[in-house]
Scaffold this motif. Structure first.
Motif, PDB file in Angstrom:
ATOM      1  N   ILE A  69      -4.522  -1.391  -2.536  1.00  0.00           N
ATOM      2  CA  ILE A  69      -5.569  -0.798  -1.693  1.00  0.00           C
ATOM      3  C   ILE A  69      -6.160  -1.852  -0.767  1.00  0.00           C
ATOM      4  CG2 ILE A  69      -7.925   0.124  -1.789  1.00  0.00           C
ATOM      5  CD1 ILE A  69      -7.007   1.731  -4.275  1.00  0.00           C
ATOM      6  N   ILE A  70      -6.412  -3.045  -1.308  1.00  0.00           N
ATOM      7  CA  ILE A  70      -6.910  -4.143  -0.459  1.00  0.00           C
ATOM      8  C   ILE A  70      -5.867  -4.503   0.599  1.00  0.00           C
ATOM      9  CG2 ILE A  70      -7.563  -6.587  -0.467  1.00  0.00           C
ATOM     10  CD1 ILE A  70      -8.639  -6.056  -3.366  1.00  0.00           C
ATOM     11  N   GLY A  71      -4.605  -4.536   0.194  1.00  0.00           N
ATOM     12  CA  GLY A  71      -3.539  -4.877   1.140  1.00  0.00           C
ATOM     13  C   GLY A  71      -3.468  -3.912   2.303  1.00  0.00           C
ATOM     14  N   ARG A  72      -3.644  -2.630   2.030  1.00  0.00           N
ATOM     15  CA  ARG A  72      -3.602  -1.657   3.131  1.00  0.00           C
ATOM     16  C   ARG A  72      -4.815  -1.818   4.048  1.00  0.00           C
ATOM     17  NH1 ARG A  72      -0.967   1.327  -1.047  1.00  0.00           N
ATOM     18  NH2 ARG A  72      -2.892   2.243  -1.863  1.00  0.00           N
ATOM     19  N   TRP A  73      -5.955  -2.224   3.479  1.00  0.00           N
ATOM     20  CA  TRP A  73      -7.118  -2.511   4.329  1.00  0.00           C
ATOM     21  C   TRP A  73      -6.855  -3.738   5.194  1.00  0.00           C
ATOM     22  CZ3 TRP A  73     -10.242  -6.842   4.637  1.00  0.00           C
ATOM     23  CH2 TRP A  73     -11.389  -6.711   5.428  1.00  0.00           C
ATOM     24  N   ILE A  74      -6.262  -4.777   4.615  1.00  0.00           N
ATOM     25  CA  ILE A  74      -5.936  -5.978   5.388  1.00  0.00           C
ATOM     26  C   ILE A  74      -5.001  -5.628   6.533  1.00  0.00           C
ATOM     27  CG2 ILE A  74      -4.638  -8.153   5.282  1.00  0.00           C
ATOM     28  CD1 ILE A  74      -5.834  -8.571   2.463  1.00  0.00           C
ATOM     29  N   GLU A  75      -3.988  -4.848   6.235  1.00  0.00           N
ATOM     30  CA  GLU A  75      -3.022  -4.454   7.267  1.00  0.00           C
ATOM     31  C   GLU A  75      -3.696  -3.629   8.366  1.00  0.00           C
ATOM     32  OE1 GLU A  75       1.500  -3.051   6.894  1.00  0.00           O
ATOM     33  OE2 GLU A  75       0.087  -1.552   6.142  1.00  0.00           O
ATOM     34  N   LYS A  76      -4.570  -2.740   7.979  1.00  0.00           N
ATOM     35  CA  LYS A  76      -5.234  -1.858   8.936  1.00  0.00           C
ATOM     36  C   LYS A  76      -6.290  -2.588   9.763  1.00  0.00           C
ATOM     37  CE  LYS A  76      -8.291   0.948   7.235  1.00  0.00           C
ATOM     38  NZ  LYS A  76      -8.923   2.091   6.512  1.00  0.00           N
ATOM     39  N   SER A  77      -7.065  -3.453   9.103  1.00  0.00           N
ATOM     40  CA  SER A  77      -8.203  -4.091   9.771  1.00  0.00           C
ATOM     41  C   SER A  77      -7.844  -5.365  10.506  1.00  0.00           C
ATOM     42  CB  SER A  77      -9.294  -4.404   8.744  1.00  0.00           C
ATOM     43  OG  SER A  77      -8.877  -5.455   7.875  1.00  0.00           O
ATOM     44  N   GLY A  78      -6.816  -6.082  10.012  1.00  0.00           N
ATOM     45  CA  GLY A  78      -6.489  -7.381  10.584  1.00  0.00           C
ATOM     46  C   GLY A  78      -7.516  -8.448  10.271  1.00  0.00           C
ATOM     47  N   ARG A  79      -8.324  -8.243   9.215  1.00  0.00           N
ATOM     48  CA  ARG A  79      -9.438  -9.154   8.930  1.00  0.00           C
ATOM     49  C   ARG A  79      -9.173 -10.049   7.711  1.00  0.00           C
ATOM     50  NH1 ARG A  79     -15.163  -6.161   9.302  1.00  0.00           N
ATOM     51  NH2 ARG A  79     -15.795  -8.322   9.721  1.00  0.00           N
ATOM     52  N   ARG A  80      -7.923 -10.344   7.438  1.00  0.00           N
ATOM     53  CA  ARG A  80      -7.605 -11.180   6.275  1.00  0.00           C
ATOM     54  C   ARG A  80      -8.386 -12.478   6.284  1.00  0.00           C
ATOM     55  NH1 ARG A  80      -7.782 -14.060   2.774  1.00  0.00           N
ATOM     56  NH2 ARG A  80      -6.154 -15.003   1.497  1.00  0.00           N
ATOM     57  N   GLY A  81      -8.490 -13.105   7.427  1.00  0.00           N
ATOM     58  CA  GLY A  81      -9.141 -14.407   7.511  1.00  0.00           C
ATOM     59  C   GLY A  81     -10.640 -14.368   7.305  1.00  0.00           C
ATOM     60  N   ASP A  82     -11.233 -13.177   7.286  1.00  0.00           N
ATOM     61  CA  ASP A  82     -12.675 -13.074   7.086  1.00  0.00           C
ATOM     62  C   ASP A  82     -13.073 -13.159   5.620  1.00  0.00           C
ATOM     63  OD1 ASP A  82     -12.915 -12.759   9.806  1.00  0.00           O
ATOM     64  OD2 ASP A  82     -13.139 -10.581   9.736  1.00  0.00           O
ATOM     65  N   TYR A  83     -12.129 -12.909   4.721  1.00  0.00           N
ATOM     66  CA  TYR A  83     -12.418 -12.954   3.294  1.00  0.00           C
ATOM     67  C   TYR A  83     -11.751 -14.161   2.639  1.00  0.00           C
ATOM     68  CZ  TYR A  83     -14.702  -8.492   2.139  1.00  0.00           C
ATOM     69  OH  TYR A  83     -15.598  -7.474   1.987  1.00  0.00           O
ATOM     70  N   VAL A  84     -12.471 -14.765   1.668  1.00  0.00           N
ATOM     71  CA  VAL A  84     -11.854 -15.647   0.693  1.00  0.00           C
ATOM     72  C   VAL A  84     -11.367 -14.725  -0.427  1.00  0.00           C
ATOM     73  CG1 VAL A  84     -12.235 -17.491  -0.980  1.00  0.00           C
ATOM     74  CG2 VAL A  84     -13.318 -17.602   1.281  1.00  0.00           C
TER      75      VAL A  84
END
Length: 349
Positions: A69-84
């Motif tokens: 679920i987190i992975g699909r949010w990362i893919e959709k949002s493009g905000r991986r770098g905003d979270y540790v």
């Protein structure tokens, strides 16, 4: 929001961390994705998950769903770098994962790759061992400690740790993980990991993720001193004692959809003494006109060894309530009264 350093790394995280163990069971995907956006907007840049999540209940068919679920949010949002981003490798005995196999040099690479794939990322900021192979004092086992008695010697334990550290170092060298943490560990075990890393066997322990709340203060003894002097910060889980400290279970209440409606003893936390202890903390909150949920989380921030406080929210409504109190600072009087309540109601479960 104030940020703290993870161990001796250059990774900085917010004082609060969004936990995700309900993503995929109590929390559906749409709500989970909304929470990820809300937390970031509130200045929370730390996200914790695990390969075994979701829980309540743990089922073989849902293992890994929270990461996905987190992975699909990362893919959709493009905000991986905003979270540790932190995740965990399950320990020995969980039949739903690798049929209960222990953490080992043979399991680490494939498990890391599995998490990376589900999370749709090419690196994990903090990779944690969920619980030690030899067992721990956590999960109410502090009441009945017994040494690992299946024929393992000290040399066996240290050799196992050393081989795991070497496998972790390979993942660090590949760029798959940035830092290493423990969870549900004790002072002796942490000392072994630290000694081996200082001997050049692999990455140094940066964090400890153990249970910690006003109702569960085992960490205040030897682990606290270890945290401070060895720079291994605590990432506290269950700071609300699985909801007990909110007061919602007082008087025999069991709200529909709550954790107690799924797990009636809250993992061994329901005891003859726990509700009186909770009432003592609720009385402090009433006396000082504080929200009990916000007070319990803010109290954790006062502890000198705290790196971050993990909370879980089953809905965006609960998350909004927590965010509203994220800047709460407790007075010295409130902290003193909490300590007095702890002395009056020690270790209620």
């Amino acid at each position: 929001m104030k940020q703290n350093r993870l161990g001796r790394t250059d990774i900085m995280v917010s004082e609060y961390c969004l936990g995700t163990m309900t993503f995929g069971t109590q929390t559906d995907e749409a709500d989970a994705h909304g929470q990820l956006d809300m937390a970031l907007d509130a200045g929370i840049n730390f996200l914790d998950t695990a390969e075994m999540y979701p829980v309540n209940p743990i089922r073989a068919e849902t293992i890994g769903d929270s990461e996905a679920i987190i992975g699909r949010w990362i893919e959709k949002s493009g905000r991986r770098g905003d979270y540790v981003l932190a995740t965990k490798h399950s320990g020995e005995g969980l039949k739903a994962v690798r049929d209960g196999a222990p953490i080992s040099k043979d399991s680490i690479a494939a498990t890391v790759e599995g998490s990376l794939k589900r999370l749709k990322t090419d690196y994990i900021d903090l990779y944690q061992f969920h619980w030690p192979n030899r067992g721990s004092f956590m999960f109410r086992k502090n009441w009945s400690f017994a040494p690992w008695n299946s024929g393992h010697t000290l040399d066996d334990i240290r050799a196992d740790m050393e081989s795991c550290l070497e496998a972790l170092q390979e993942q660090v060298d590949k760029g798959n993980i940035r830092a290493f943490g423990l969870s549900n560990e004790g002072a002796w075990g942490t000392a072994q990991w630290l000694q081996l890393s200082e001997a050049g066997k692999g990455p140094r322990v940066s964090t400890m993720q153990n249970e910690y709340s006003m109702l569960c203060r085992l960490y205040d003894t030897d682990l606290a001193e270890m945290s401070i002097y060895e720079e291994v910060g605590l990432i506290a889980y269950s700071p609300l004692a699985t909801g007990l400290l909110t007061g919602k279970y007082q008087g025999g209440e069991i709200p529909e959809g709550s954790r107690m409606s799924i797990n009636d003893n809250l993992g061994g936390r329901v005891s003859p003494r726990v509700f009186a202890a909770v009432e003592a903390y609720l009385e402090i909150a009433r006396k000082h006109d504080l929200d009990p949920t916000q007070m319990a989380l803010a109290w954790c921030k006062t502890r000198p060894f705290m790196a971050s406080v993990i909370f879980g929210a089953t809905s965006q409504t609960q998350l909004a309530h927590i965010i509203a109190g994220k800047d709460l600072e407790l007075s010295a009087d409130v902290v003193a009264e909490i300590d007095a309540a702890h002395k009056a109601h020690p270790m209620p479960y």
